[in-house]
Design a protein around this motif. Structure first.
Motif: not given
Length: 731
Positions: A453-461, A510-515, A694-700
């Motif tokens: 699983g993938l997740a983006a890091i906020k504000d960090q392309p 799966g992973i997602v940041t909690d804000g 298995e994993g997909f995300t969209v970065d900042a």
């Protein structure tokens, strides 16, 4: 004796992988792969088990010939156009081919016909390459293994192994009859049976000296033969002209540091192993005075690397654990082999390309090929190439700047990858593999595998998080990825803990940041292993702070294929988690799966139905869900591999369409829109299409990233594909 440092190994790999396209230094890249099953006759069962073990090439470099023991045949591949290899048929034998070599227009094939372990037998076949027919055969008086031909094509040497029965006395030797070496003269490439001479090898080795078990042979330019006695942990140098033993010596032992020696569901390079027998398999001459051996090991040894000796037995170089570390750094370390022999270097090839003397080390369990430059002193690791499952043999074709590997494992009975021959080309440019690697921590690679699983890091392309699944059940981790580098680099790993210890019974998919500073994780259930479908909340330290189990309405109908992704919609006090369920549960209409919601404020569960594509074979399911802009992006795929794979796509669903209904009632069906077919991306590196996207995300910055799951290198080539697919805002 010198050893190759880990720092130098990893630095070399990264340097090769990030080489500029304008650099004059050439690199190998895979340009094609050939499924050995494509050579099956038209009337054969297409699910027959096949294998490519030892491989060689015609002198013009246009035809590959490989041994296929399960099929009792040798196979031919037309590589006139190396980027488009073509099936060229097989030749069957009354026995199992174990090795093949070429002299002029003839192929010499060693064939095992043993009646039993105590009644070994075999013959050497001469095959005409033009007609692909058997010309003649010579009785060898035992069970053959490796075949080698000298430089001027006048002599052939065959290792007569007479292998032991591993079910007798726990495989301990001695087990008679003893093996020996056969030398035969060649005329116009054909074997002269009348010239056969047997070289006695008893009384040489300190270990079971009355039962030598020859494994691999190689000639140097002086017609000297290097021969490994693998189980005896011994190396013999023989005069090929006279058949006399010139010298012999023990392969010895070595000490290994920073290895993982426990099969325990985690990567931990912290142990030291003392006095490990090398027990070499393949051997190649680097010149007329130096030879290199691959230390695969057998029942008492296996030092996980390779060694360079001179002809007297002096150790000139010992790789130690550096090759294994380099494999681990690109996700190819097989934890399930930790308590055995690790990556098991088995095969070797050596050749000169231009002005560069190179040798290639094949790791059977890591499914990689290490490309080393022979400097005359310490070798330099230039690249690590991805191979098929369990590379056994390789052939260099420097006249065409090609390299081919034969990969022996055929997983057709398990619905997995077929045995493949892989073809690589050397040219100026950039190394395409690895696409992701890991940094060092405390002097060893972080190591990774089974990214799910993938997740983006906020504000960090270009900065992402990833998780690995239950392959590493004792080490659930959240990885930090810097995708602004090429290859992308895993810079850190955070262990998920419960009560101060690595959390157990998690299958993080799966992973997602909690804000804030933490994460929401989706764990997939498997009742047989006591894993539960659950939502896990962890803080910035990786500590589990909350676990949310399924409500009864879901739990009553769940199957093993559960949560495969997690994302979050909304902000502040109005946030809803959405999870993708992989396959239909008991209460689902066939062809529809659930997207399940959980509102964090109200703690209410809900769901919608997602329509699956239809395929003629296998099953179809979901692997990921992530939100970007006004849409939720979803990976939908079949479970098929190679040419059978038909569906590996990204779809999207408008967030306005994600209106969950209460569980237990009629669920609305969402509309989906195709975004991208991933099969061309999965073919881009010249290999076969893997099954687990298995994993997909969209970065900042709005760029989409995809990762595949390599199953921790278990029944897998070990390849992790990690690639960018462009700006999602433009799609």
């Amino acid at each position: 004796m010198k050893t190759f440092s880990l720092t130098a190994a990893l630095a070399a790999v990264l340097a090769a992988s990030t080489a500029s396209g304008v650099s004059a230094e050439p690199v190998f890249n895979r340009i094609a792969s050939f499924a050995v099953a494509d050579n099956l006759p038209a009337d054969a069962d297409k699910k027959s088990v096949t294998s490519a073990e030892i491989i060689t090439a015609s002198e013009d470099g246009n035809t590959l010939v490989y041994s296929d023991s399960p099929l009792k045949a040798i196979g031919f591949i037309d590589i006139t156009d190396a980027k488009a290899p073509k099936a060229a048929g097989i030749l069957s034998f009354e026995g199992e081919p174990t090795s093949v070599a070429i002299a002029g227009q003839k192929a010499l094939v060693a064939v095992n016909t043993r009646e039993s372990f105590v009644k070994p037998s075999g013959f050497l076949a001469t095959v005409d390459l033009a007609t692909k027919k058997l010309d003649a055969q010579c009785d060898l008086g035992g069970q053959p293994d490796s075949v080698a031909i000298n430089k001027d094509k006048t002599l052939a040497a065959i290792a007569i192994e007479n292998e032991r029965d591993e079910d007798v006395n726990d495989g301990q030797i001695p087990q008679m009859p003893a093996g020996d070496l056969v030398i035969v003269s060649l005329k116009d490439g054909a074997a002269d049976c009348a010239s056969i001479k047997h070289v006695t090898l008893t009384g040489l080795a300190d270990i079971a000296g009355d039962d030598p078990e020859p494994e691999f042979v190689a000639f140097n330019g002086l017609n000297e033969i290097a021969l490994t006695l693998q189980e005896n942990n011994h190396i013999v140098i023989i005069d090929g002209t006279t058949g006399t033993v010139k010298t012999h010596f023990s392969a010895g032992t070595t000490n290994l540091s920073a290895v993982d020696d426990k099969r325990d569901g985690k990567l931990s390079f912290t142990s030291d192993l003392k006095d490990v027998k090398r027990e070499p398999d393949a051997v190649k001459w680097l010149d007329d005075s130096r030879l290199v051996v691959a230390n695969e090991g057998d029942y008492e040894g296996g030092s996980r690397g390779f060694t360079i000796f001179d002809k007297t037995g002096k150790v000139l170089f010992e790789s130690g654990s550096s090759f294994e570390h380099a494999a681990a750094a690109i996700g190819h370390y097989p934890d399930k082999r930790s308590s055995a022999k690790g990556i098991e270097p088995e095969g070797l090839e050596a050749a000169t390309y231009g002005e560069d003397k190179l040798f290639f080390v094949l790791a059977e369990r890591a499914s990689v090929v290490g490309v080393y430059k022979d400097t005359g002193a310490d070798p330099e690791l230039k690249q690590i190439l991805p191979s098929g499952v369990s590379p056994e043999g390789a052939v260099a074709i420097p006249g065409r700047n090609l390299l081919a590997t034969a990969n022996e494992v055929d997983l057709v009975e398990d619905g997995g990858a077929r045995s493949h021959v892989m073809i690589y080309e050397r040219a100026e440019g950039t190394a395409a593999y690895p696409q992701i690697t890991s940094a060092e921590k405390d002097g060893v690679p972080l190591g990774f595998g089974a990214l799910s699983g993938l997740a983006a890091i906020k504000d960090q392309p270009g900065k992402l998080y990833a998780v690995s699944d239950s392959v590493y059940s004792s080490q659930p981790r959240i990885f930090t990825i810097d995708a602004t580098q090429k290859p992308a680099v895993i810079t850190d790993a955070l262990t998920i803990t419960r009560d101060g210890a690595p959390a157990q019974k998690l299958d993080i998919e799966g992973i997602v940041t909690d804000g804030k500073d933490g994460f929401w994780l989706a764990s997939e259930g498997d009742a047989a292993k006591l894993y539960a479908n659950a939502l896990i909340h962890v803080n910035a330290k990786g500590e589990v702070k909350k676990e949310i189990a399924l409500p009864e309405e879901l739990r009553a109908n769940e199957i093993r294929s559960g949560f495969e992704g997690i994302t979050i919609v909304g902000e502040g006090d109005d946030q809803t988690l959405w999870m993708a369920v992989q396959r239909e549960w008991k209460d689902d209409e066939k062809g529809f799966v659930k997207l399940v919601s959980y509102n964090l404020a109200s703690e209410e569960w809900g769901a919608v139905r997602y329509p699956l594509e239809k395929t003629e074979e296998g099953w179809v399911g979901l692997s990921e869900i992530t939100v970007h802009g006004d849409h939720a992006y979803i990976i939908e795929r079949d479970n098929l591999i190679g040419n059978a794979a038909k569906l590996k796509k990204i779809y999207r669903v408008a967030l306005a369409d994600l209106k969950p209904a209460k569980l237990g009632g009629e669920l609305p069906v969402v509309k989906k829109e195709e975004v991208r077919d991933l099969i061309p991306d999965l073919k881009a590196l010249g290999g076969y299409v893997v099954d687990k996207v298995e994993g997909f995300t969209v970065d900042a910055a709005g760029s989409g990233y995809v990762v595949t799951d390599n199953d921790g290198v278990d029944d897998s080539s070990g390849e992790t594909l990690f690639f960018q697919i462009g700006t999602m805002n433009a799609m």
